[in-house]
Design an enzyme around this catalytic site. Structure first.
Site, PDB file in Angstrom:
ATOM      1  N   ASN A   8       0.866  -1.185   0.000  1.00 27.35           N
ATOM      2  CA  ASN A   8       0.000   0.000   0.000  1.00 27.35           C
ATOM      3  C   ASN A   8       0.900   1.233   0.000  1.00 27.35           C
ATOM      4  OD1 ASN A   8      -1.855   2.010   0.400  1.00 27.35           O
ATOM      5  ND2 ASN A   8      -2.240   1.520   2.555  1.00 27.35           N
ATOM      6  N   TRP A   9       1.002   1.875  -1.160  1.00 26.76           N
ATOM      7  CA  TRP A   9       1.916   3.025  -1.273  1.00 26.76           C
ATOM      8  C   TRP A   9       1.316   4.306  -0.708  1.00 26.76           C
ATOM      9  CZ3 TRP A   9       3.950   2.240  -7.003  1.00 26.76           C
ATOM     10  CH2 TRP A   9       4.853   1.163  -7.005  1.00 26.76           C
ATOM     11  N   LYS A  10       0.065   4.277  -0.346  1.00 26.20           N
ATOM     12  CA  LYS A  10      -0.603   5.469   0.208  1.00 26.20           C
ATOM     13  C   LYS A  10      -0.377   6.666  -0.720  1.00 26.20           C
ATOM     14  CE  LYS A  10       0.170   3.543   4.746  1.00 26.20           C
ATOM     15  NZ  LYS A  10      -0.161   3.632   6.135  1.00 26.20           N
ATOM     16  N   HIS A  96      -9.654   0.880   4.082  1.00 26.79           N
ATOM     17  CA  HIS A  96      -8.422   1.059   4.863  1.00 26.79           C
ATOM     18  C   HIS A  96      -8.722   1.983   6.050  1.00 26.79           C
ATOM     19  CE1 HIS A  96      -4.386   2.335   5.973  1.00 26.79           C
ATOM     20  NE2 HIS A  96      -3.969   1.215   5.423  1.00 26.79           N
ATOM     21  N   GLU A 166      -5.875  -5.287  10.241  1.00 25.28           N
ATOM     22  CA  GLU A 166      -4.868  -4.268  10.535  1.00 25.28           C
ATOM     23  C   GLU A 166      -5.254  -3.526  11.813  1.00 25.28           C
ATOM     24  OE1 GLU A 166      -2.575  -2.962   6.858  1.00 25.28           O
ATOM     25  OE2 GLU A 166      -4.428  -1.830   6.810  1.00 25.28           O
ATOM     26  N   GLY A 172       1.746   2.078  10.706  1.00 25.59           N
ATOM     27  CA  GLY A 172       2.666   3.214  10.581  1.00 25.59           C
ATOM     28  C   GLY A 172       3.267   3.662  11.897  1.00 25.59           C
ATOM     29  N   SER A 208       2.931  -2.331  10.517  1.00 26.80           N
ATOM     30  CA  SER A 208       4.363  -2.283  10.818  1.00 26.80           C
ATOM     31  C   SER A 208       5.094  -3.594  10.522  1.00 26.80           C
ATOM     32  CB  SER A 208       4.596  -1.846  12.269  1.00 26.80           C
ATOM     33  OG  SER A 208       4.082  -0.543  12.468  1.00 26.80           O
ATOM     34  N   GLY A 229       2.665  -1.135   4.367  1.00 22.65           N
ATOM     35  CA  GLY A 229       2.700   0.282   4.013  1.00 22.65           C
ATOM     36  C   GLY A 229       4.132   0.755   3.831  1.00 22.65           C
ATOM     37  N   GLY A 230       4.682   1.368   4.878  1.00 25.39           N
ATOM     38  CA  GLY A 230       5.995   2.002   4.809  1.00 25.39           C
ATOM     39  C   GLY A 230       7.080   1.140   4.172  1.00 25.39           C
TER      40      GLY A 230
HETATM   41  C1  PEP Z   1      -0.944   0.011   5.829  1.00 22.52           C
HETATM   42  O1  PEP Z   1      -0.839   1.096   5.286  1.00 22.52           O
HETATM   43  O2  PEP Z   1      -1.912  -0.708   5.589  1.00 22.52           O
HETATM   44  C2  PEP Z   1       0.102  -0.415   6.748  1.00 22.52           C
HETATM   45  C3  PEP Z   1       0.004  -1.578   7.327  1.00 22.52           C
HETATM   46  O3  PEP Z   1       1.137   0.459   6.954  1.00 22.52           O
HETATM   47  P1  PEP Z   1       2.528   0.146   7.722  1.00 22.52           P
HETATM   48  O4  PEP Z   1       3.059  -1.149   7.168  1.00 22.52           O
HETATM   49  O5  PEP Z   1       3.403   1.305   7.415  1.00 22.52           O
HETATM   50  O6  PEP Z   1       2.203   0.012   9.178  1.00 22.52           O
END
Ligand code: PEP
Length: 245
Positions: A8-10, A96, A166, A172, A208, A229-230
């Site tokens: 997920n590049w947001k 999300h 999640e 994040g 994370s 995400g990140g």
């Molecule tokens: C997400 O954006 O769905 C996510 C899990 O982000 P991160 O991995 O950065 O916590």
């Protein structure tokens, strides 16, 4: 069953950066990579075309991070699933927690989006999860079940669906859920999905995920992959996670 690694590049990556990511990713993966894995990419919409071109003829699947419930008409500024499909999208992220938190998306609206995806044969990746406050009040399962039941009302249980658990407090933040927490929730979600009669579903964990926790998390029963995400923004860190298998 293949494990899913979903990026997920947001609100990140220009089309050029998306193109560079695709080139680098494909250069570093071979056909073997996809023998036991599926790779999903959710770019920001302005970069969907670049992702579509970059991953053309590859096994990488991609799609939007959110869509409107209508596919066309007088909805200025909205995203259309039909247009995303015209760029080759096969998957769509729905519900999300950032959509729920910052854009007031609630379960009945999310339900319409899941139904829309199903009606056009786009694979929905539905996100659910509890806030920190809800977890502290021992409401995790109640909240997740409510989200599932409402978001999946009327959905065809024979069609494939992906659910990403999640915990909001883990997204994040660098604070990953413990293995016991993930184990408990995934076991319960599996039972719930089965009791709702779903026959073809996968459960992802998100929050994370990094290379150093991926190996332990992926070995938990009913963790069928990750939503990342990140750590999905760089090819190296994304592949480090994918290579936990
Ligand atoms: C997400 O954006 O769905 C996510 C899990 O982000 P991160 O991995 O950065 O916590």
């Amino acid at each position: 069953m293949k494990k899913i690694f979903a990026a997920n590049w947001k609100l990140n990556k220009t089309p050029d950066q998306a193109t560079a990511f695709a080139q680098d990713f494909l250069a570093k993966t071979s056909g073997n990579f996809f023998e036991n894995k599926e790779a999903f990419i959710f770019p920001q919409n302005f970069s969907l075309d670049a992702v579509s071109r970059g991953f053309k003829s590859s096994k990488v699947q991609f799609g939007p991070q959110q869509i409107h419930t209508e596919t066309k008409g007088a909805f200025t500024g909205e995203n259309s699933l039909d247009l995303a499909k015209s760029l080759g999208s096969q998957i769509c992220l729905i519900g999300h927690s950032e959509r729920r938190q910052f854009f007031a998306e609630a379960n009945p609206l999310i339900n319409k989006k899941v139904l829309l995806c199903q009606s056009t044969d786009v694979l929905p990746v539905l996100c659910i999860g509890e806030s920190l406050e809800q977890r502290q009040k021992n409401e995790t399962l109640k909240v997740c079940f409510e989200q599932l039941e409402t978001a999946l009302a009327g959905v065809d249980t024979a069609k494939r669906i992906v659910v990403a658990y999640e915990p909001v407090w883990a997204i994040g933040t660098g604070q990953v859920a413990t293995l016991d927490q993930v184990k408990e929730v995934h076991a319960e979600l599996y039972k719930k999905m089965t009791s709702l009669n779903f026959k073809n579903f996968q459960l992802l964990y998100g929050g994370s995920v990094k290379a150093d926790n991926a190996k332990d998390l992926i070995s938990i029963a009913h963790v069928d992959g990750f939503l990342i995400g990140g750590a999905s923004l760089e090819v190296a860190s994304f592949l480090d996670i994918c290579n936990c298998l």
